[in-house]
Design an enzyme around this catalytic site. Structure first.
Site, mmCIF file in Angstrom:
data_model
loop_
_atom_site.group_PDB
_atom_site.id
_atom_site.type_symbol
_atom_site.label_atom_id
_atom_site.label_comp_id
_atom_site.label_asym_id
_atom_site.label_seq_id
_atom_site.Cartn_x
_atom_site.Cartn_y
_atom_site.Cartn_z
ATOM 1 N N LYS A 154 0.845 -1.192 0.000
ATOM 2 C CA LYS A 154 0.000 0.000 0.000
ATOM 3 C C LYS A 154 0.882 1.243 0.000
ATOM 4 O O LYS A 154 1.908 1.290 0.690
ATOM 5 C CB LYS A 154 -0.882 -0.007 1.256
ATOM 6 C CG LYS A 154 -1.603 1.309 1.563
ATOM 7 C CD LYS A 154 -2.680 1.654 0.546
ATOM 8 C CE LYS A 154 -3.316 3.024 0.822
ATOM 9 N NZ LYS A 154 -4.220 3.451 -0.273
ATOM 10 N N CYS A 186 -2.296 10.121 -6.317
ATOM 11 C CA CYS A 186 -3.427 9.881 -5.410
ATOM 12 C C CYS A 186 -4.495 10.951 -5.623
ATOM 13 O O CYS A 186 -4.215 12.137 -5.465
ATOM 14 C CB CYS A 186 -3.029 9.868 -3.939
ATOM 15 S SG CYS A 186 -4.514 9.635 -2.922
ATOM 16 N N LEU A 242 -5.400 7.438 1.750
ATOM 17 C CA LEU A 242 -4.038 6.999 2.064
ATOM 18 C C LEU A 242 -3.887 6.403 3.467
ATOM 19 O O LEU A 242 -2.917 6.679 4.186
ATOM 20 C CB LEU A 242 -3.083 8.197 1.857
ATOM 21 C CG LEU A 242 -1.606 8.087 1.527
ATOM 22 C CD1 LEU A 242 -1.306 6.886 0.644
ATOM 23 C CD2 LEU A 242 -1.137 9.353 0.866
ATOM 24 N N LYS A 292 3.788 5.663 -10.416
ATOM 25 C CA LYS A 292 2.382 5.370 -10.694
ATOM 26 C C LYS A 292 1.759 6.641 -11.226
ATOM 27 O O LYS A 292 1.770 7.685 -10.558
ATOM 28 C CB LYS A 292 1.677 4.931 -9.404
ATOM 29 C CG LYS A 292 0.187 4.625 -9.527
ATOM 30 C CD LYS A 292 -0.077 3.244 -10.067
ATOM 31 C CE LYS A 292 -1.521 2.790 -9.900
ATOM 32 N NZ LYS A 292 -1.742 2.111 -8.608
ATOM 33 N N ASN A 322 -13.476 4.811 -4.771
ATOM 34 C CA ASN A 322 -12.857 4.869 -3.447
ATOM 35 C C ASN A 322 -12.340 6.261 -3.153
ATOM 36 O O ASN A 322 -11.924 7.003 -4.058
ATOM 37 C CB ASN A 322 -11.707 3.853 -3.331
ATOM 38 C CG ASN A 322 -10.367 4.416 -3.787
ATOM 39 O OD1 ASN A 322 -9.675 5.102 -3.028
ATOM 40 N ND2 ASN A 322 -10.008 4.166 -5.048
ATOM 41 N N GLY A 351 -6.712 -4.651 -9.359
ATOM 42 C CA GLY A 351 -7.194 -3.844 -8.246
ATOM 43 C C GLY A 351 -8.605 -4.234 -7.829
ATOM 44 O O GLY A 351 -8.808 -5.109 -6.986
HETATM 45 O O1 RRO Z 1 -5.627 5.800 -0.521
HETATM 46 C C1 RRO Z 1 -6.277 6.275 -1.487
HETATM 47 O O2 RRO Z 1 -7.285 6.986 -1.336
HETATM 48 C C2 RRO Z 1 -5.874 6.040 -2.870
HETATM 49 C C3 RRO Z 1 -4.598 6.264 -3.341
HETATM 50 BR BR1 RRO Z 1 -3.187 6.739 -2.229
HETATM 51 C C4 RRO Z 1 -4.337 6.133 -4.725
HETATM 52 O O3 RRO Z 1 -3.222 6.333 -5.225
HETATM 53 N N1 RRO Z 1 -5.356 5.781 -5.532
HETATM 54 C C5 RRO Z 1 -6.599 5.547 -5.069
HETATM 55 O O4 RRO Z 1 -7.499 5.228 -5.860
HETATM 56 N N2 RRO Z 1 -6.845 5.682 -3.727
#
Ligand code: RRO
Length: 310
Positions: free
Chosen positions: A44, A129, A72, A163, A68, A270
């Site tokens: 993660k 993110c 983080l 990414k 989502n 994913g």
């Molecule tokens: O943790 C998240 O909300 C999250 C991250 Br860091 C990301 O890079 N991509 C995502 O869909 N959720």
């Protein structure tokens, strides 16, 4: 058929692993992936300190994928570094460590520590993110990416990857590729992170389905497959000296085949992994093998990047 992949000096038995964020926050989850049929493991995205993330509900699956806004949540960089320290690399499943500092300095601090630790895992720096209120996705600011990569390559000399968020304009593909091509130490790009700030609506409840950001969140799954494929193919063509890791909308062997046909060296799962659990790896591998047999392909190199145009 032979599904093995050699890249970056790593040997993988097959091209599938988890997308960062899915089944990889705790050691228990990471071990679930490591002991599954997956060909590699990624952690993660982490920050220097642990984070609880956004309020729940913050993930919702739909018939076409997922939304989502996790924010983080992670156990903090030292937790994942310690996992990487004790990781059984000799067993042949490479480990990737995803880093997503809230600032460039946080990323540099983690990368300096990782360089000093001299581990066999490879960093995937998350430039995308979409779920931090008030924070734009770095991947959409080409100048900021260039400056970040300049400093990252000063503190971290080993192979690493980034990414990327999805891009939607050919000029942006070219501009981002020009930035990335200036850094030979950048060995792979993972395309794509979720499509940021989508909105899923529940008609019965006349409501959003996740709490953070009044319902806005990153889309994954079938919603994003064509966008992911476009990003894989364009970066495959524009980054001839780098690898592209495909991520987005893989639910079966057919979509894994599409990503590899578009140029992906390896692919990540994913939303499908989140919904189905680690059995998804063996199922998708079986389906990919069957499709290759049907088409007369013996190895992934037989079709990788060979997408036909009209
Ligand atoms: O943790 C998240 O909300 C999250 C991250 Br860091 C990301 O890079 N991509 C995502 O869909 N959720």
């Amino acid at each position: 058929v032979d599904l093995s992949v050699s890249w970056l000096g790593l040997a993988m038995a097959n091209p599938l692993y988890n997308a960062s964020g899915v089944m990889c926050r705790s050691v228990a989850e990471l071990e679930q992936v490591r002991t599954s049929a997956a060909g590699a493991v990624i952690t993660k995205s982490c920050t220097p300190q642990p984070r609880v993330g956004n309020p729940e509900p913050r993930y919702c699956a739909t018939p076409l994928g997922s939304i989502n806004s996790m924010g983080l949540p992670n156990a903090g960089y030292p937790y994942y570094r310690d996992y990487a320290r004790s990781y059984p690399y000799a067993a042949g499943k490479p480990l990737f460590l995803s880093l997503s500092g809230m600032t460039l300095d946080e990323n540099l601090d983690m990368l300096r520590d990782l360089a000093a630790a001299e581990l066999l895992c490879l960093p995937e720096v998350n430039l995308s993110c979409p779920n931090l209120p008030g924070k734009p996705q770095l991947g959409y600011d080409f100048q900021a990416c260039s400056e970040a990569l300049t400093q990252i390559t000063r503190v971290y000399q080993g192979p690493f990857g980034v990414k990327l968020p999805p891009y939607f304009d050919q000029v942006h593909f070219a501009q981002m590729a020009a930035v990335l091509n200036a850094f030979p130490g950048l060995r792979f790009v993972t395309c794509i992170n979720s499509i940021g700030n989508g909105l899923v609506i529940d008609v019965e409840r006349e409501s959003v389905v996740i709490k953070p950001k009044d319902g806005l969140g990153g889309l994954g799954g079938s919603y994003v497959l064509p966008t992911a494929l476009a990003n894989v193919r364009e970066f495959y063509r524009l980054l001839p000296d780098k690898h592209v890791v495909g991520c987005g909308g893989i639910n079966s062997g057919r979509e894994a085949f599409m990503h590899i046909l578009a140029g992906a060296t390896v692919v990540q799962i994913g939303s499908c992994l989140y919904e189905e659990g680690e059995g998804a790896f063996a199922r998708i591998l079986d389906e990919l093998s069957a499709l290759m047999v049907q088409k007369g392909y013996q190895r992934l190199d037989d079709f990788r990047g060979k997408l036909k145009t009209l």
